[in-house]
Design an enzyme around this catalytic site. Structure first.
Site, short mmCIF file in Angstrom:
data_model
loop_
_atom_site.label_atom_id
_atom_site.label_comp_id
_atom_site.label_asym_id
_atom_site.label_seq_id
_atom_site.Cartn_x
_atom_site.Cartn_y
_atom_site.Cartn_z
CE LYS A 54 -3.81 -2.44 2.20
NZ LYS A 54 -4.53 -2.81 3.43
CD GLN A 98 -3.42 -4.37 6.65
OE1 GLN A 98 -3.34 -3.36 5.94
NE2 GLN A 98 -4.07 -5.45 6.27
CG ASP A 121 -9.35 0.33 5.11
OD1 ASP A 121 -9.15 0.02 3.93
OD2 ASP A 121 -8.65 -0.09 6.07
#
Ligand code: NAP
Length: 284
Positions: A54, A98, A121
């Site tokens: 990412k 994460q 997200d």
């Protein structure tokens, strides 16, 4: 019949090139780079690979990306303090923590602590609610990428029967909302579904997001169906496999995504899109 291959890598490259153009225009206008901060707690090897990919993708698109690595025994309070700092930092457009988090940390508390307007997200309850009520601010990256893949091959969604196997908050449920909003009739299956093959065989669009290698075989697929494999499973021999038995399903499906090279690269590309959108919103 052999299924059309939906090339996630190529589509992701195209998407990332578009983001790079927007990132350059943003930098020119604002005098700073659009920025994503990724927080990783602990040393889960799969998570380490995901976060590095990412961060690299952000930098390749001309965005700023910071990786904050915290030890596995980080307390919930310490993580929440870090998130507060990132919420207040005007150079940060997107914050991604994460998952999964170590067991001493309540993931829900952490996700809710991220400012909803930096939650790239799309997992914050405000963003999940906005998606459900039809005005998404950030669409969760994996299902967002799947919609782009369906679009890329001109899949008719309106009136189609979409069957989603897997009902997680990060993939299955938002996937269902997006397909529903696009006019599909949606069935969501979970581990308690009585006759899974009877469900999947009805699908014009079949999305597998379970985490069980090769769960979906040819006998479970309607001829001509579009099959999207979200699963990423590490086999004993170290190879990656999806939730779909690719070789058996390929001759039956109308279109299919590979693993690797399918949904995974699109997930990262859509994270860049969300971060870019966040930065652009901040500018106006
Ligand atoms: P998750 O949170 O573990 O959810 C799995 C879902 O599958 C649950 O709803 C579960 O049902 C259901 N399920 C389990 N066994 C089943 C069975 N035998 N039949 C039908 N449904 C079953 O997983 P997730 O986070 O959504 O991830 C799913 C997979 O996608 C994993 O392989 C993950 O690595 C992968 N993934 C890939 C990407 C990408 O970028 N490509 C992104 C995210 C996730 P219950 O609700 O009844 O427990």
């Amino acid at each position: 019949m052999t299924a059309q291959l939906i090339d996630g890598l190529a589509l992701a490259q195209q998407t990332r090139a578009q983001v790079a153009q927007r990132a350059a225009a943003f930098e020119q206008k604002s005098g700073r780079k659009a920025g994503l901060t990724v927080v990783l707690v602990g040393e889960n090897p799969a998570s380490q690979v995901y976060v590095r990919n990412k961060v690299k993708a952000c930098e390749a698109a001309g965005m700023k990306s910071e990786l904050i690595m915290l030890p596995a025994d980080t307390s919930q309070a310490a993580l929440l303090t870090k998130i507060d700092q990132l919420n207040a930092d005007t150079s940060v457009d997107g914050i991604l923590v994460q998952l999964p988090l170590p067991s001493q940390i309540d993931s829900h508390r952490v996700i809710e602590a991220i400012a909803a307007d930096k939650d790239v997200d799309g997992f914050h309850v405000a963003n999940a609610g906005a998606l459900m009520t039809g005005a998404p601010q950030f669409t969760p990256c994996t299902p967002y990428g799947v919609m782009k893949m369906l679009e890329s091959i001109g899949t008719p969604i309106r009136g189609a029967h979409a069957v989603i196997v897997g009902a997680s908050n990060i993939v299955g449920k938002p996937m269902a909302m997006l397909l529903l909003a696009a006019g599909a009739t949606v069935t969501i299956c979970n581990s308690k579904t009585r006759d899974l093959p009877a469900m999947t065989r009805q699908a014009d669009i079949l999305v597998a997001a379970v985490g069980r290698p090769k769960l979906i075989d040819a006998s479970m697929v309607k001829p001509g169906a579009v099959v999207i494999d979200v699963g990423i499973n590490r086999l004993d021999d170290g190879k990656l496999a999806g939730d779909v038995d690719f070789e058996s399903v390929k001759p039956v499906a109308g279109a299919i995504t590979p693993v690797p090279g399918g949904v995974g690269p699109m997930t990262i590309a859509m994270l860049l899109v969300n971060t870019m959108e966040s930065a652009e919103r901040r500018l106006v």
